[in-house]
Design an enzyme around this catalytic site. Structure first.
Site, PDB file in Angstrom:
ATOM      1  N   ASN A   9       0.874  -1.216   0.061  1.00  0.00           N
ATOM      2  CA  ASN A   9      -0.109  -0.157  -0.008  1.00  0.00           C
ATOM      3  C   ASN A   9       0.816   1.400  -0.020  1.00  0.00           C
ATOM      4  OD1 ASN A   9      -1.848   1.930   0.551  1.00  0.00           O
ATOM      5  ND2 ASN A   9      -2.275   1.528   2.658  1.00  0.00           N
ATOM      6  N   LYS A  11       0.181   4.357  -0.241  1.00  0.00           N
ATOM      7  CA  LYS A  11      -0.612   5.498   0.286  1.00  0.00           C
ATOM      8  C   LYS A  11      -0.351   6.716  -0.561  1.00  0.00           C
ATOM      9  CE  LYS A  11       0.198   3.224   4.701  1.00  0.00           C
ATOM     10  NZ  LYS A  11       0.144   3.272   6.126  1.00  0.00           N
ATOM     11  N   HIS A  95      -9.142   0.546   5.021  1.00  0.00           N
ATOM     12  CA  HIS A  95      -7.898   0.861   5.752  1.00  0.00           C
ATOM     13  C   HIS A  95      -8.158   1.780   6.943  1.00  0.00           C
ATOM     14  CE1 HIS A  95      -3.696   2.293   6.388  1.00  0.00           C
ATOM     15  NE2 HIS A  95      -3.209   1.005   5.704  1.00  0.00           N
ATOM     16  N   GLU A  97      -6.311   4.232   8.140  1.00  0.00           N
ATOM     17  CA  GLU A  97      -6.356   5.628   7.608  1.00  0.00           C
ATOM     18  C   GLU A  97      -7.734   6.328   7.189  1.00  0.00           C
ATOM     19  OE1 GLU A  97      -2.555   5.504   5.663  1.00  0.00           O
ATOM     20  OE2 GLU A  97      -1.899   4.788   7.521  1.00  0.00           O
ATOM     21  N   GLU A 167      -5.268  -5.557  10.499  1.00  0.00           N
ATOM     22  CA  GLU A 167      -4.170  -4.540  10.497  1.00  0.00           C
ATOM     23  C   GLU A 167      -4.489  -3.716  11.860  1.00  0.00           C
ATOM     24  OE1 GLU A 167      -2.063  -3.224   6.937  1.00  0.00           O
ATOM     25  OE2 GLU A 167      -3.878  -1.881   7.075  1.00  0.00           O
ATOM     26  N   GLY A 173       2.523   1.838  10.744  1.00  0.00           N
ATOM     27  CA  GLY A 173       3.362   2.892  10.720  1.00  0.00           C
ATOM     28  C   GLY A 173       4.084   3.484  11.897  1.00  0.00           C
ATOM     29  N   SER A 213       3.609  -2.744  10.505  1.00  0.00           N
ATOM     30  CA  SER A 213       5.323  -2.517  10.363  1.00  0.00           C
ATOM     31  C   SER A 213       5.933  -3.893  10.077  1.00  0.00           C
ATOM     32  CB  SER A 213       5.625  -2.038  11.888  1.00  0.00           C
ATOM     33  OG  SER A 213       5.020  -0.809  12.274  1.00  0.00           O
TER      34      SER A 213
HETATM   35  C1  PEP Z   1      -0.626  -0.111   5.869  1.00  0.00           C
HETATM   36  O1  PEP Z   1      -0.724   1.065   5.885  1.00  0.00           O
HETATM   37  O2  PEP Z   1      -1.344  -0.852   5.557  1.00  0.00           O
HETATM   38  C2  PEP Z   1       0.574  -0.640   6.693  1.00  0.00           C
HETATM   39  C3  PEP Z   1       0.486  -1.772   7.340  1.00  0.00           C
HETATM   40  O3  PEP Z   1       1.790   0.319   7.040  1.00  0.00           O
HETATM   41  P1  PEP Z   1       3.124  -0.083   7.793  1.00  0.00           P
HETATM   42  O4  PEP Z   1       3.626  -1.439   7.123  1.00  0.00           O
HETATM   43  O5  PEP Z   1       3.809   1.242   7.375  1.00  0.00           O
HETATM   44  O6  PEP Z   1       2.875  -0.203   9.377  1.00  0.00           O
END
Ligand code: PEP
Length: 251
Positions: A9, A11, A95, A97, A167, A173, A213
């Site tokens: 992803n 973003k 997601h 976000e 997630e 993040g 992460s």
């Molecule tokens: C995400 O945004 O779906 C995600 C898992 O981000 P990150 O890997 O940076 O934690």
């Protein structure tokens, strides 16, 4: 048999020039003997470019979001047919976000899921608890409710279009990853919840990705868990070398 999947992803990162560069690096670097489906999700304006660059590769392209309506006066939004018309067959929905910053609710996501399915699109459906939920020992309830309210209205035969992405918000993040044991515990719970509602065949066939992460140095251990079928990767998907190492971890 469920698929192994690693999805990136991107973003709101990468201009057109940078997108082309990263995609070409991925074509060069990604291992081609790994049995996993690879998906990248650049920003809307670079989807056509990505489709063109990846034409002869086995990397698929997903959108990061879409609107629930077929068309209309929704300034700045993108519809399902706009995506499928340029060759995008997969969309990320829900997601964290989008849920947090754009106030997307489970009810809205249920509508988006319906629209995507109507257009025969694959959906990467994201969900996961916040830190407070886990501290209060509510994480299983929260996840079950998100699944029930956003997804469990779909018909049995729609599940072949669904990829789940657990997630935990506290791990996105932040550099803080769920331990492989925490991921497995939740993925097992998710599969069990699906089994209760839809039966064993659907529960066994659905791919459940972990996101939060995931990095080159922790991917292999997380992916080794029996109910973890791959990952949804944010930050580490922006560097070809890191993403390729993560894909290596799925072997
Ligand atoms: C995400 O945004 O779906 C995600 C898992 O981000 P990150 O890997 O940076 O934690």
């Amino acid at each position: 048999m469920r698929n192994k999947i690693v999805a990136g992803n991107w973003k709101m990162h990468k201009t057109a020039v940078e997108t082309k560069q990263l995609l070409n690096e991925l074509i060069d670097k990604l291992p081609n003997d790994v049995e996993a489906q690879i998906i990248v999700a650049p920003t809307f304006v670079n989807l056509s470019l990505a489709i063109n660059v990846l034409e002869n590769s086995n990397i698929a392209v997903a959108a990061q979001n879409m609107h629930q309506a077929e068309a209309g006066a929704f300034t700045g939004e993108i519809s399902a047919s706009m995506l499928t018309n340029i060759g995008v067959q997969t969309v990320i929905l829900g997601h964290s976000e989008r849920r947090a910053y754009f106030h997307e609710t489970d009810a809205l996501l249920a509508e988006k899921v319906n629209t995507a399915l109507k257009h025969d699109m694959n959906v990467i459906f994201c969900f996961g608890e916040e830190l407070k939920d886990r501290q209060d020992n509510q994480h299983f309830n929260v996840v079950e409710n998100q699944l029930r309210d956003g997804l469990f209205h779909i018909e049995n035969n729609a599940w072949e279009k669904i990829i789940l992405a657990y997630e935990p918000v506290w791990a996105i993040g932040t550099g803080e990853t769920a331990t492989p044991e925490q991921a497995q515990e939740m993925h097992e719970f998710i599969r069990e919840t699906i089994r209760k509602h839809y039966g064993s065949d659907i529960a066994e066939d659905v791919s459940i990705l972990y996101g939060g992460s995931v990095k080159p140095d922790n991917a292999k251990e997380i992916f080794s868990k029996p109910d973890v079928d791959g990952g949804l990767i944010g930050g580490a998907a922006l560097k070809a070398e890191d993403f390729s190492k993560i894909v290596e971890g799925i072997r």
